[in-house]
Design a protein around this motif. Sequence first.
Motif, PDB file in Angstrom:
ATOM      1  N   UNK A 143       0.894  -1.172   0.100  1.00 59.75           N
ATOM      2  CA  UNK A 143       0.253  -0.058  -0.049  1.00 59.75           C
ATOM      3  C   UNK A 143       0.759   1.230  -0.055  1.00 59.75           C
ATOM      4  N   UNK A 144       0.370   2.367  -0.274  1.00 57.53           N
ATOM      5  CA  UNK A 144       0.969   3.716  -0.288  1.00 57.53           C
ATOM      6  C   UNK A 144       1.515   4.032   1.062  1.00 57.53           C
ATOM      7  N   UNK A 145       0.867   3.461   2.324  1.00 56.93           N
ATOM      8  CA  UNK A 145       1.289   3.576   3.389  1.00 56.93           C
ATOM      9  C   UNK A 145       2.696   2.772   3.846  1.00 56.93           C
ATOM     10  N   UNK A 146       2.562   1.550   3.497  1.00 59.92           N
ATOM     11  CA  UNK A 146       3.627   0.751   3.569  1.00 59.92           C
ATOM     12  C   UNK A 146       4.682   1.275   2.715  1.00 59.92           C
ATOM     13  N   UNK A 147       4.610   1.744   1.550  1.00 59.26           N
ATOM     14  CA  UNK A 147       5.852   1.923   0.880  1.00 59.26           C
ATOM     15  C   UNK A 147       6.452   3.121   1.417  1.00 59.26           C
ATOM     16  N   UNK A 148       5.679   4.123   2.064  1.00 61.33           N
ATOM     17  CA  UNK A 148       6.100   5.414   2.771  1.00 61.33           C
ATOM     18  C   UNK A 148       7.011   5.002   3.726  1.00 61.33           C
ATOM     19  N   UNK A 149       6.494   3.976   4.610  1.00 60.55           N
ATOM     20  CA  UNK A 149       7.378   3.771   5.591  1.00 60.55           C
ATOM     21  C   UNK A 149       8.580   2.913   5.323  1.00 60.55           C
ATOM     22  N   UNK A 150       8.773   2.187   4.308  1.00 59.19           N
ATOM     23  CA  UNK A 150       9.826   1.424   3.911  1.00 59.19           C
ATOM     24  C   UNK A 150      10.740   2.459   3.115  1.00 59.19           C
TER      25      UNK A 150
END
Length: 666
Positions: free
Chosen positions: A126-133
């Motif tokens: 998800x966009x949130x997971x990509x931002x966290x990574x």
Amino acid sequence: MLLTRFRLVALRPTAVLAFGIFFSLACDSQLSAQPQLESTAPSASDLNIDAELFRLSPTRTATVTAPTNGTVSKFRWRLGDQVKGGEVILVLESERLRLELERALGNFHRTYLSLQAAEESGKEQTAEEQEINSLARRAAVSELREVFHKIQRLTVTAPISGRIEQVYVSEGELLRTGQPLLRLIETNYSQLRIPVDTRHVVVGQEVCLLFSEGRKSGTLIDVLPESAETKPYADLLDRPGIAVVRVSNQPGLLETGTLGYVPAHPFALLPKDYVSALDKNSPVVTVQKGEEPFTELPVKIIGSAGPATPDYTLVVGPFQDGEVLVEVVTPATADVPAVTKPIETAIIFPRADPLMTTEQFEARFPALADQLVRLVLTGLGEDGDKSDIAEAVVPRGLEGFLFPLEYPIAAADAETLLNRWGMERRNLPIVDVVRGYFQQEINRKRLAIRTIDEVKYATESGSLKDYVDAVGAINDEFLAVLLAVAEMDDETLFGRLLTAYGAEAILEQPGPQLVNLTPEQTEQVERMQDGFEQQRQVLFEQYLRGELPIDQYRATSQQALNAWRQDLALVLTPEQRERLAELTPAAAIPSEEEMAESEPSTSGNSPAEAGDAANEEDDEAPTRRLVIPELKQESAMLPFLILGGGVVVVLLLLIVGYVIYRKRSS
């Protein structure tokens, strides 16, 4: 191709992003505390202009100072030692920074594995997971970058190649910022300062220089105007000045203080016996031009011309072209002029316009040129010290069994890694610590094997495939960190991969794009890899069962590598092979000429027989790669099946025989 883990770091998005962020690290222009590296040729502003006339002197000197506070660690230099420009002189010790680097490497390792697992899971993020990574990646990179910058400031390198003249520190000493460490005298180049008529010289011209040991060409790099130094020569030169000539040098060729001069006015070589008879306070010589009356000239004695011309003394004087040195045989009387005799061994150099080159000197003074032999740098080019370090990527005992990317890269020493990846020497301490960090993991997993037999102990399964997988995983991460201290563009990166690790790196990014591989070509090369891996696994298992002698195993494995390279050359177009030749030495990928020279062979033919067979082929037959004998894998149960079948046959025969016996007896 040859590797099970063929994509290395380059095909993983995590590592690609790490590369992009890291590449600018090692050459950060803000590290102003580092001594500047030497230029290939010193400029006029670098010159040691206080040097004595006629005496060879260093072109430059440099005092190396501490860039920051710290403790001297592993200082091994002594007076008279030679150092190369950019070579690490010392590293200021800091236990705190060492622990910081290990912590940063540990954080990078955990982040790397986490992001890698997310990418290989196949799950869409998800966009949130990509931002966290992305935040985690930037944090790990930022931490490493900060520690690298600190360590670079603790690394002191030599600004020039030269000899250590003074040492001001000792190992274990606590230093302050700016404290002198040592003083260097440049040895790759020397300078000679000579009074000349500035009308006859041009900056940049080649100049023939005569030394006490021989002769050598130099380059005139500066002309200093009339000064206090030129006053003694004001009556000898129309427009006096000082010519500064740069000479390529090396230790043991020309020592500092060596006498040097040019074969031009106002210099002359006079017989030593003649000069020794002159008045030392006011030396005067007698010269004569043609039939004119002789003239007495005041001269200045420079000194002995040296061992190459032991019978001569160098002097300067107001000599004119056409004059010769004479001695008076009979003094003049009222009625009879003086009788003179020329001293034929004396050499008065002409008013050259411009100064003579080496070739012009040899043509004009052949006898003197024979005495003053040409001084040549031994094993070096005119630009000074050069060296090529031969590097073995895999241990000698594994050559032919494993290929470069199948052996732990971190097993190489730090010097080799610097050379292989073209890194600056100031990064040596960083590379050494990073290498040590990964070596702990290599040793724990027993991956740094020395013989092919040790493969079976390196993994739980003992298979060659699992060993290659384990090495590939650790190499991936090691290169992700190692390339953090190397700045290079895509072409340089790919070229170094090919040069260091051979043709098996052909599919590493950005290789396919640089070589313009088509999807069909990529698929074909991957099929070649799969076939090779299957064949090599069979070879390894046959060797472990004792069915294949080690020499035959090595030869067949090496033969397979050669065959793969030739097959690769056939897959590539001429334009793609040409492109590879621009990026790496041609030996990495066989050329069409090399393919044509390599004759096909079979397991049953000797090289001579293979050559005879090739001569019988049609000239238009297509080029074929080296043929690898097809290996058939035998079942481990086969011997037991044969034995069981034999027992059954024997029992059947006994039963039949018994039945026949009973029928006859009844």
